[in-house]
Enzyme design. Structure first.
Site, PDB file in Angstrom:
ATOM      1  N   CYS A   1       0.860  -1.197   0.000  1.00 26.96           N
ATOM      2  CA  CYS A   1       0.000   0.000   0.000  1.00 26.96           C
ATOM      3  C   CYS A   1       0.895   1.246   0.000  1.00 26.96           C
ATOM      4  CB  CYS A   1      -0.899   0.001   1.227  1.00 26.96           C
ATOM      5  SG  CYS A   1      -1.867   1.528   1.337  1.00 26.96           S
TER       6      CYS A   1
ATOM      7  N   GLU B   1       3.543  -5.692   8.714  1.00 25.00           N
ATOM      8  CA  GLU B   1       3.883  -4.305   8.364  1.00 25.00           C
ATOM      9  C   GLU B   1       5.023  -3.802   9.254  1.00 25.00           C
ATOM     10  OE1 GLU B   1       0.643  -1.371   8.386  1.00 25.00           O
ATOM     11  OE2 GLU B   1       2.149   0.111   8.955  1.00 25.00           O
TER      12      GLU B   1
ATOM     13  N   THR C   1       0.225   1.629  10.450  1.00 22.27           N
ATOM     14  CA  THR C   1      -0.904   2.349   9.833  1.00 22.27           C
ATOM     15  C   THR C   1      -2.270   1.958  10.391  1.00 22.27           C
ATOM     16  OG1 THR C   1      -1.025   0.655   8.125  1.00 22.27           O
ATOM     17  CG2 THR C   1       0.280   2.618   7.617  1.00 22.27           C
TER      18      THR C   1
ATOM     19  N   SER D   1      -5.325  -6.464  11.718  1.00 21.75           N
ATOM     20  CA  SER D   1      -5.103  -5.515  12.814  1.00 21.75           C
ATOM     21  C   SER D   1      -6.223  -4.498  12.907  1.00 21.75           C
ATOM     22  CB  SER D   1      -3.757  -4.812  12.592  1.00 21.75           C
ATOM     23  OG  SER D   1      -3.587  -3.759  13.489  1.00 21.75           O
TER      24      SER D   1
ATOM     25  N   SER E   1      -9.965  -5.040   5.214  1.00 23.68           N
ATOM     26  CA  SER E   1      -9.633  -6.141   4.305  1.00 23.68           C
ATOM     27  C   SER E   1     -10.813  -7.092   4.082  1.00 23.68           C
ATOM     28  CB  SER E   1      -8.429  -6.923   4.851  1.00 23.68           C
ATOM     29  OG  SER E   1      -8.591  -7.176   6.226  1.00 23.68           O
TER      30      SER E   1
HETATM   31 FE1  SF4 Z   1      -3.284   1.062   3.083  1.00 24.73          FE
HETATM   32 FE2  SF4 Z   1      -3.508  -0.621   5.156  1.00 24.73          FE
HETATM   33 FE3  SF4 Z   1      -4.575   1.816   5.277  1.00 24.73          FE
HETATM   34 FE4  SF4 Z   1      -5.653   0.029   3.687  1.00 24.73          FE
HETATM   35  S1  SF4 Z   1      -5.556  -0.098   5.921  1.00 24.73           S
HETATM   36  S2  SF4 Z   1      -5.216   2.186   3.173  1.00 24.73           S
HETATM   37  S3  SF4 Z   1      -3.859  -1.106   3.007  1.00 24.73           S
HETATM   38  S4  SF4 Z   1      -2.425   1.332   5.109  1.00 24.73           S
END
Ligand code: SF4
Length: 416
Positions: free
Chosen positions: A204, A234, A272, A331, A374
């Site tokens: 990403c 990650e 993230t 996560s 996801s």
């Molecule tokens: Fe990118 Fe992960 Fe945020 Fe989705 S959850 S936008 S894959 S950083």
């Protein structure tokens, strides 16, 4: 398990709660495997070993007056006759009874935004495009780690030919390999080059941003404090960008215990997909401990994580129970469950509709529903449909922000 009952005269009674009765809160919870499908009733008097057991209830839709009648809910199980299974207190009656106790009118409050983020959509598209490109030549497409943390997405891509591996040593030299949305360390990239692998990077762009910050902060001589969860892919990737200069912290206690070479030269980054409130506590502790600490120019916790947490918080405050669709290793999905729980609303993570248990929803007039970044929307639709088999459902969407973020495909996929 009946998805519908077809009467000899042609009438059809739908049973949309079938996946609930077969799942972890139903027969699967007792170690049984059950199949779902339509059950056709034979004309009366036809000899058969097959027995149909039903529990039905009349429920009134929300807002209906007493005189307005109700709505019949039928839960049905068909079994080959077995005295043990069918006797009072036996398995089938127990399962039927548990779910019959959860029949009631309810509201489903959908948190929006929910489900797939731009980074996950991009990663899935990368694998799909490569599968299509290489299908004719019979060339396998390898994917290092789960492309995104969702068992359904992985299973679906696997069924279409993708080969998931844990490490590059499982990939033959020269083969096509995709790096997952969570990113990889430079060490993995170097190994791929050494082995002549044809790499397509589905990391990403918002994870890539954190990686470049790690390199930049370390290059200016700072100790880089990474706030994140040990062992998450990650985090492994980000740690690998500047391993000698980076330390991982997971709590304010870790900050207290931290020893750095020069307290005047410290920067921080975050994973993230962390909880906003918990991360803020850790950053406050870091700022107290290292008053000159520098952070990223813009938050590392990504827009999708932030938006899903804001939406979930608003919905959880109005719900009796919260269901989050997502896999256990996701996560951001787990953070949504914890967020609702910290706010005092019972919350549960389910991979799909079959994970729901009757005791979670039996007293719930309002069910809050979300999905991690996801988890595909179709899995959420399945939950709404199945709850509709437990009585009339009013669906309301609670939107806190509308997302418009999209990411272009990597050049390696676009250019051919
Ligand atoms: Fe990118 Fe992960 Fe945020 Fe989705 S959850 S936008 S894959 S950083």
């Amino acid at each position: 398990m009946a998805t519908e009952i077809r009467h000899p005269g042609g009438a059809v009674v739908p049973c949309p709660a079938a996946p609930l009765l077969t799942g972890a809160g139903g027969l699967a919870g007792y170690g049984f495997r059950a199949r779902t499908g339509p059950v056709r009733l034979l004309p009366p008097g036809t000899p058969s070993d097959f027995q149909l057991m039903t529990a039905s209830a009349n429920v009134r839709a929300p807002g209906d007056g007493a005189a307005a009648g109700g709505c019949a809910v039928v839960l049905a199980v068909g079994v080959m006759a077995s005295p043990k299974l069918l006797r009072p207190g036996g398995l089938v009656r127990t399962v039927l009874g548990a779910w019959a106790g959860a029949v009631r009118p309810r509201t489903v409050l959908l948190a929006s935004p929910r489900s797939l983020c731009a980074g996950v959509e991009r990663a899935i598209e990368v694998v799909e495009a490569l599968l299509e490109r290489h299908a004719g030549a019979g060339r396998p497409v390898f994917v290092r780690k789960q492309i995104v943390h969702n068992t359904h997405v992985v299973r679906d891509l696997e069924s279409r030919g993708a080969v998931f591996v844990e490490e590059l040593d499982e990939v033959p030299d020269g083969a096509v390999v995709v790096f997952s949305a969570h990113g990889v360390s430079p060490e993995v990239r170097e190994e791929a080059v050494r082995r002549g692998l044809e790499v397509v990077d589905a990391t990403c762009p918002l994870v890539t941003k954190v990686h470049s910050e790690a390199r930049r902060f370390a290059a200016r001589g700072d100790t880089v404090v990474l706030v994140g969860h040990a062992g998450h892919e990650e985090v492994e990737g980000t740690l690998g960008e500047a391993p000698e200069a980076t330390v991982l912290v997971q709590s304010p206690d870790d900050v207290t215990a931290l020893r750095v070479p020069d307290p005047a030269r410290v920067s921080y980054l975050t994973q993230t997909t962390l909880a906003l409130d918990e991360t803020a506590e850790i950053i406050t502790a870091l700022e107290k401990r290292f008053p000159g600490i520098r952070g990223p120019g813009s938050d590392d916790i990504c827009y999708a994580t932030t938006n899903r947490q804001h939406a979930l918080k608003a919905v959880a405050a109005q719900s009796d129970v919260v269901l989050v669709v997502g896999s256990a290793n996701s996560s951001n999905s787990v953070r949504l469950v914890e967020l609702a729980q910290r706010g005092g609303t019972p919350a549960h993570l389910v991979d799909d509709v079959t994970g729901i248990r009757p005791e979670w929803v039996q007293d719930a007039g309002v069910v809050g529903l979300s999905a991690g970044a996801s988890a595909p929307q179709a899995l959420v639709d399945d939950v709404v449909a199945a709850l509709g088999g437990l009585g009339p459902v009013t669906v309301r969407e609670h939107t806190t922000v509308t997302e418009t973020v999209t990411f272009g495909l990597p050049a390696a996929v676009r250019s051919r």
